[in-house]
Structures are given as C-alpha cells and as structure tokens.
Design an enzyme around this catalytic site. Structure first.
Site, short mmCIF file in Angstrom:
data_model
loop_
_atom_site.label_atom_id
_atom_site.label_comp_id
_atom_site.label_asym_id
_atom_site.label_seq_id
_atom_site.Cartn_x
_atom_site.Cartn_y
_atom_site.Cartn_z
N SER A 197 0.88 -1.23 -0.07
CA SER A 197 0.04 0.06 0.35
C SER A 197 0.86 1.23 -0.07
CB SER A 197 -0.88 -0.02 1.20
OG SER A 197 -1.74 1.04 1.10
N ASP A 291 -9.76 -3.72 -5.17
CA ASP A 291 -9.13 -2.75 -4.57
C ASP A 291 -9.14 -1.35 -5.29
OD1 ASP A 291 -7.17 -1.30 -3.28
OD2 ASP A 291 -5.41 -2.52 -3.60
N HIS A 321 -7.94 -5.24 -0.85
CA HIS A 321 -6.86 -4.24 -0.10
C HIS A 321 -6.58 -4.61 1.04
CE1 HIS A 321 -3.97 -0.96 -0.56
NE2 HIS A 321 -4.30 -0.77 0.66
#
Length: 353
Positions: A197, A291, A321
């Site tokens: 991320s 995501d 995610h």
C-alpha cells in the site's frame, strides 16, 4: 481504553470462529456472490466484510488519527495469524534526516550463509497509520518463508510529519542498509526494496531515487501500491465502496499526508507520473481485484515494462486491499502471501545465476 481493547479482542475471536465455519455454511450466510469487472469476490472475504459491517466499528475516516492507529494495529495483530518462527529480532535506531529512526531487523532461523539477501520493508497505512508492532506478524512471516533477513522501517507518519518526511526516511534507511550490510550479515548486492500500500509507494519512489547508487536495490517487491494520488482510474469508482478501503478513507489519508493537492503531480508522491522509469530494478507488482488501487498498480507495472524494466505483475482477482494483514482468517489471503513469497524466492534465485 481497557474496555475498548477487550471489545476488540472479543470481536477478533468471534471473527476467527465465524470465518472458520465450513465453506458450505459460509456460502449460505454470505449470500449471492459479489462480482465487479468480471471478478468474483472470495466467499470468505465477502463474509468477513459482512461481519465487519455488523461489528459497529467506525470507518477509518470517521476516527481520529490516534484512534485509527490503535484500531489498525489491533486489526493487524488479531488477523495476521500465528507468529512464524524466526532466528532473531533486534530493534535499533539509525541516523535519519530528522533525528533517530527506528528499525527492526529479523533474521531467519537456521541459516548457514554468511551474507543473507534482505528485504527492506515499508509498512502500509496511508502514510498516517501502521507501525513496527502492527506489522510484526507479517514481517515474521515474510522473513521465515523467504529465507531473507528483513528490516522493517518506522518512518515518520503524517499529519505530524507530512510529505516528504516519509520519503526522506525511506531513502535514508536504504542508504544506511546498503552501507552497513556486510556488518549486519547482509549481501549488499541482494537488497530487495519492498512494501504494501503506502509502503509500496515508498518502495517504488525510493527505488527510483537511489537507482544511481553504487549498489542499487536488486529487486522491487510492490504489494498493491498507490502509484497515482490523483485517484482517477476506473477501479477507484468501481471498488471505492464496500471493500474495506473506501474512497473517503483514501482522501482522509491523502489529506493528512500532503501539504497541498498540487503535490500530487510530484513523482515522489505519484511514482506513475515520473518522466523516466528506465534503469530501475526488476519488479514484482501484486494487486488485488477488489481494490481501489488495482488499476494504478497495474498501470505502474505496464510503465515499468515499457521502460525496459523486467516486470512481473499478478492480480489476486478475488481479494481486497490489505490482505497482507488477513493471513490468519482468510485462506485466500494466506495462499496469496505464499505465492508472493514464492515469486520473490524465484527472482532472487535467478539473480544468482
């Protein structure tokens, strides 16, 4: 605070029990399959999201920064599975751009090589949340399964330290590890720069900023990175609600991280906007099908390939995610993490030939 911690622990135990139900029960309880853009959400993940929605837990963007940090670390520690066995864990501080910077060094058990390959890991959390403690179980797993040493970096967080503080810390951590590698039992020619991320963003940015170093990273390992903070790709619209990370959460993170939205165009913020990606280390880019950041990660992989960088992109099309923190409760997340580590080990083996 104690009552809140007890409630979180109880929620975690209930979630574990509910998610371990036979799949035939889960299929009934979760309801009809959820599909977006030709992808079907993993059934246990669908059930997990329903349990989370019923828990009463506020959304990330509805919390204070302090509350969000505590909730995220609890989430990671509750759902990341059992501690993987490693040989050694050492906390230390290094010189950073604005003072001392914490790092945590993990070594795999039963190693015979004098110099190990290493993963320099930047945790996720929108540059605002996440910590060495919250990511401890994920880092233990990556170290134990990869056979690499791993250095986790406690870079400065926003909003106390806005852009470019995290980038400066990440670059400093790489330069420190590269220069001190031999003394740490690490091969300076086999340092993988990695993150998930926001940490994947920092890894991608740092790889570009140090590409002319005497010994640049040997590989980029990018797990659902945010590569363009303009957030205009189709997946932001298609997956921006109902799949844990929401559009409102993303904007909450961005507003804490950036001094001004004009900084979105800076390639140190949005690596997809860099003019030149040639000469970067080979890349493994992993994305999740449900995501909001999915298309940005794929676009970055395409840009790397077009620039002549050896790039392997894989999408785990049934996952959401944040699956790095869900190994303990979602079998699909555990399989994805196994596959990512297998890909890393394969690429490191190729470098030795």
């Amino acid at each position: 605070m104690l009552l809140k911690e007890i409630a979180l622990e109880l929620q975690g135990k209930v979630a574990h029990l509910a998610l371990r139900m036979p799949i035939s029960w889960v299929n009934i309880l979760a309801g009809p399959p959820v599909a977006v853009d030709g992808r079907t959400l993993d059934t246990r993940t669908q059930w997990f999201l329903q349990l989370l929605a019923r828990s009463g837990q506020p959304a990330m963007h509805q919390m204070s920064v302090i509350e969000a940090r505590a909730a995220y670390d609890s989430f990671m520690m509750l759902l990341s599975g059992r501690p993987a066995p490693v040989g050694e864990i050492v906390d230390r501080t290094i010189d950073g751009p604005a003072g001392r910077l914490r790092v945590r060094l993990y070594r795999p058990a039963a190693t015979v090589a004098r110099l190990l390959p290493a993963i320099l890991y930047f945790h996720g959390g929108g540059w605002t949340i996440g910590s060495l403690e919250g990511y401890d179980l994920a880092c233990r797993y990556f170290c134990a399964r990869s056979g690499c040493a791993l250095v986790s970096v406690d870079y400065r967080l926003a909003p106390e330290h806005k852009f470019p503080a995290a980038v400066e810390d990440s670059t400093a951590a790489f330069r420190w590890l590269s220069s001190q590698a031999d003394g740490l039992g690490i091969d300076p020619a086999r340092i993988v720069i990695a993150g998930d991320s926001a940490g994947g963003t920092l890894a991608a940015v740092t790889a570009r900023l140090v590409r002319d170093a005497p010994q640049p990273p040997c590989l980029q390992w990018l797990i659902y990175p945010a590569t363009d903070l303009g957030y205009e790709s189709p997946s932001h619209a298609r997956c921006g609600e109902g799949f844990l990370l929401t559009r409102a959460d993303i904007e909450w993170f961005r507003n804490h991280y950036l001094n001004d939205l004009a900084e979105i165009a800076d390639p140190r913020v949005s690596p997809l906007r860099a003019d030149d990606l040639a000469g970067l280390p080979p890349a493994l880019v992993y994305t999740a099908g449900f995501d909001p950041l999915r298309d940005d990660g794929r676009a970055y992989a395409d840009r790397l390939s077009a620039a002549g960088v050896k790039t392997i992109h894989r999408e785990f099309d049934s996952l959401i995610h944040g699956f790095v923190g869900m190994r303990g409760v979602l079998q699909a997340a555990a399989r994805a993490m196994d596959d990512m580590v297998a890909g890393l080990r394969h690429e490191l083996a190729q470098l030795g030939r």
